[in-house]
Enzyme design. Structure first.
Site, PDB file in Angstrom:
ATOM      1  N   LYS A   1       0.828  -1.196   0.000  1.00 16.90           N
ATOM      2  CA  LYS A   1       0.000   0.000   0.000  1.00 16.90           C
ATOM      3  C   LYS A   1       0.865   1.248   0.000  1.00 16.90           C
ATOM      4  O   LYS A   1       1.974   1.244   0.536  1.00 16.90           O
ATOM      5  CB  LYS A   1      -0.906   0.034   1.248  1.00 16.90           C
ATOM      6  CG  LYS A   1      -1.903  -1.088   1.353  1.00 16.90           C
ATOM      7  CD  LYS A   1      -2.726  -0.933   2.633  1.00 16.90           C
ATOM      8  CE  LYS A   1      -3.754  -2.032   2.790  1.00 16.90           C
ATOM      9  NZ  LYS A   1      -4.526  -1.869   4.051  1.00 16.90           N
TER      10      LYS A   1
ATOM     11  N   ASN B   1     -10.421   8.338   9.258  1.00 15.03           N
ATOM     12  CA  ASN B   1     -10.823   9.473   8.441  1.00 15.03           C
ATOM     13  C   ASN B   1     -11.180  10.620   9.379  1.00 15.03           C
ATOM     14  O   ASN B   1     -12.143  10.531  10.152  1.00 15.03           O
ATOM     15  CB  ASN B   1     -12.023   9.120   7.561  1.00 15.03           C
ATOM     16  CG  ASN B   1     -11.620   8.199   6.426  1.00 15.03           C
ATOM     17  OD1 ASN B   1     -10.726   8.512   5.648  1.00 15.03           O
ATOM     18  ND2 ASN B   1     -12.253   7.043   6.341  1.00 15.03           N
TER      19      ASN B   1
ATOM     20  N   ARG C   1     -12.698  13.407   9.256  1.00 20.25           N
ATOM     21  CA  ARG C   1     -13.682  14.271   8.590  1.00 20.25           C
ATOM     22  C   ARG C   1     -15.036  13.608   8.653  1.00 20.25           C
ATOM     23  O   ARG C   1     -15.170  12.471   9.097  1.00 20.25           O
ATOM     24  CB  ARG C   1     -13.286  14.474   7.120  1.00 20.25           C
ATOM     25  CG  ARG C   1     -13.093  13.158   6.383  1.00 20.25           C
ATOM     26  CD  ARG C   1     -12.889  13.328   4.894  1.00 20.25           C
ATOM     27  NE  ARG C   1     -12.447  12.115   4.243  1.00 20.25           N
ATOM     28  CZ  ARG C   1     -13.213  11.084   3.912  1.00 20.25           C
ATOM     29  NH1 ARG C   1     -14.507  11.113   4.184  1.00 20.25           N
ATOM     30  NH2 ARG C   1     -12.711  10.026   3.305  1.00 20.25           N
TER      31      ARG C   1
END
Length: 445
Positions: free
Chosen positions: A158, A290, A292
Site C-alpha cells: 500500500k 478518516n 472528517r
C-alpha cells in the site's frame, strides 16, 4: 456559536451543511467554480463567491482563493465537507492563522492520522489491533520479499499517502512481487507525489466495517456504532449500512472500545471514523482513520436519530459532548447514485439531466443536489446523490430501498440505479453473505 460558516466544498455535502446551519441560525457562504454556477448549494446559501475555473486546482483546492472568500464575507468558520481539503492539515493551519475556525480536528490530529505508517504506530501504542506488516516503509524489493516470506502469502502493498486503491497491490506468490512493488511505487508517486509504500498481511474474506466516533475539546470521546461498507468496486464504496449484518453484540462492544482508544490516542476532537478490516473469524484490524465527515454519515444519523453535522459544528464551537455510546435502533441502507454507466464498466456519464423524479415516502431520505435541467460537470466525482432507506429490520430496509429505486427516474445521463436494483434482489446480499470481494463475481444482468 459561529455567525457565518463558509463551506469549502460543492454538491450534496455543501447543501447538507447549509441545511443544518440554517436550522442552527448560522449564515452560510457557498463557494463555486464556474462549472458549478447553477448548482443548488449556490442558490441555497446566504452568500456565494466564485473562486475560479472548473479544475479543482483552480477552485476547490485553491487555498488562497478560499481564504480570500472567507475574509471578504467575514466568515468566522470554515466547514470542509469531505474530499478536497477536508483532511489537509495545512489548510486547517492557515484557517487557524487567520482566526477562522476550521470545523474539524486540529492540524496535528490530521497529520497524525494522514500518514498511514505513523497512524499504525500510534495504534500499536494505544493497544488497537493492527494487521501484521512492515515496520515503516519498504526500502527495497529484497526487503519486501524477505518480509513476505516471513508473514506468508498473500500480502498487500500500500501507498503510505494513499487512498481510493491507488498504489495498492495484492501479491499471491513470490513471482508477482517485484513487478507489483515497482508498479505500486510508480502509481503512488504519480498519484500522491510520494512513492513511500509498506506491506501488510492480506486479510482474506474481509468485511470493511467502520466505527463512527466523536470527541470534544475536553478529552471526552464516544462511539456511535458501526457501518458496514463492504460493497465496494475498486476500493470505492457503493453501498453502506448500519447495523452490519455480520455484527454481534460482543464484537460491537470490542470494536467500539478499540475505536475510542484510537481516537483518544490523539485526543481527537470533532467527528471522525475509525475503519477496520474484519476477517471471517471476526478478528478485526485497524485500517485507517478518516478525520472528517464521511459520505455515508447519513446511515448513522438515521439509525440513532443524530445530526452529525450539527454535532461537528457544536464541537468546533467548544460545546462538550455527552460522552454516551450509541447502538443502532433501526436499520438503514444507503445506495450511492453515481452518474456512471454500470453496463459499460461504470464509465462516468456527465451531461444534462432532462427528466428527474426523486423517490419519497415513509423511510426514504434522498440527499442530492441535482434537478431537472442540471448539467453534471465532468470535472469532479461522479456521485450525484444518495438514497437512504430506514426500517425496523434489514429485510424491511432492503424492501423499502427496492421500492425507492423503482421510483427514482433520472434521464439524460446513465446512473448506477440499475446496479442497485439488481443488488437489492441478490440472494447473497439479502442474506448478508458478502465481503469486500463481492462485486468481483457480481454480474449485472
Amino acid at each position: 456559536m459561529f455567525k457565518k460558516v463558509l463551506i469549502a466544498n460543492r454538491g450534496e455535502i455543501a447543501l447538507r451543511v447549509i441545511r443544518t446551519c440554517r436550522e442552527m441560525g448560522i449564515k452560510t457562504v457557498a463557494v463555486y467554480s464556474t462549472a458549478d454556477k447553477d448548482s443548488l448549494h449556490v442558490r441555497f446559501a446566504d452568500e456565494a463567491v466564485c473562486i475560479g475555473k472548473p479544475a479543482s486546482a483552480d477552485s476547490y483546492l485553491n487555498i488562497t482563493r478560499l481564504m480570500a472568500a472567507a475574509e471578504i464575507t467575514n466568515a468566522d468558520a470554515v466547514h470542509p465537507g469531505y474530499g478536497f481539503l477536508a483532511e489537509n492539515a495545512r489548510f486547517a493551519e492557515i484557517c487557524l492563522e487567520h482566526g477562522i475556525k476550521f470545523i474539524g480536528p486540529t492540524p496535528a490530529m490530521i497529520r497524525s492520522m494522514g500518514d498511514k505508517i505513523t497512524a499504525k504506530e500510534t495504534m500499536i501504542k494505544a493497544g488497537v489491533p493492527v494487521i501484521p506488516g512492515s515496520e515503516g516503509l519498504l526500502d527495497s524489493v529484497e526487503q519486501a520479499r524477505s518480509l513476505a516470506k516471513e508473514m506468508g502469502y498473500p500480502v498487500i502493498i500500500k501507498a503510505t499517502a494513499g487512498g481510493g486503491g491507488k498504489g495498492m497491490r495484492v501479491i499471491w506468490e513470490d513471482s508477482e512481487l517485484e513487478r507489483a512493488y515497482n508498479t505500486a511505487k510508480a502509481e503512488a508517486l504519480a498519484s500522491f507525489k510520494n512513492d513511500g509504500i509498506y506491506m501488510e498481511k492480506f486479510v482474506e474474506e474481509p468485511r470493511h466495517i467502520e466505527i463512527q466516533v466523536a470527541g470534544d475539546q475536553y478529552g471526552k470521546v464516544c462511539h456511535l456504532s458501526e457501518r458496514d461498507c463492504s460493497i465496494q468496486r475498486r476500493h470505492q464504496k457503493l453501498v453502506e449500512e448500519s447495523p452490519s449484518p455480520f455484527m454481534t453484540p460482543d464484537l460491537r462492544e470490542k470494536m467500539g472500545e478499540a475505536a475510542i482508544k484510537a481516537a483518544s490516542a490523539i485526543n481527537y476532537e470533532s467527528v471522525g471514523t475509525i475503519e477496520f478490516l474484519v476477517d471471517k473469524h471476526r478478528n478485526f484490524y485497524f485500517m485507517e482513520m478518516n478525520t472528517r465527515i464521511q459520505v455515508e454519515h447519513c446511515v448513522t444519523e438515521e439509525v440513532i436519530n443524530y445530526d452529525l453535522i450539527k454535532e461537528q459544528i457544536k464541537i468546533a464551537a467548544g460545546v462538550p459532548i455527552s460522552g454516551r455510546n450509541y447502538i443502532p435502533e433501526m436499520h438503514a441502507i444507503e445506495c450511492r447514485i453515481n452518474a456512471e454507466d454500470p453496463y459499460n464498466d461504470f464509465r462516468p456519464s456527465p451531461g444534462k439531466i432532462t427528466v428527474l423524479h426523486q423517490p419519497g415516502g415513509h423511510g426514504v431520505r434522498v440527499d442530492s443536489h441535482i434537478y431537472a435541467g442540471y448539467v453534471i460537470p465532468p470535472f469532479y466525482d461522479s456521485m450525484i446523490g444518495k438514497i437512504i432507506a430506514v426500517a425496523r429490520t434489514r429485510e424491511e430496509a432492503i424492501d423499502t430501498m427496492s421500492r425507492a429505486l423503482s421510483e427514482y427516474v433520472i434521464e439524460g445521463v446513465k446512473t448506477t440505479i440499475p446496479f442497485h436494483q439488481q443488488l437489492m434482489r441478490n440472494e447473497d446480499f439479502r442474506k448478508g453473505n458478502f465481503t469486500t470481494k463481492f462485486l468481483e463475481t457480481f454480474v449485472l444482468q
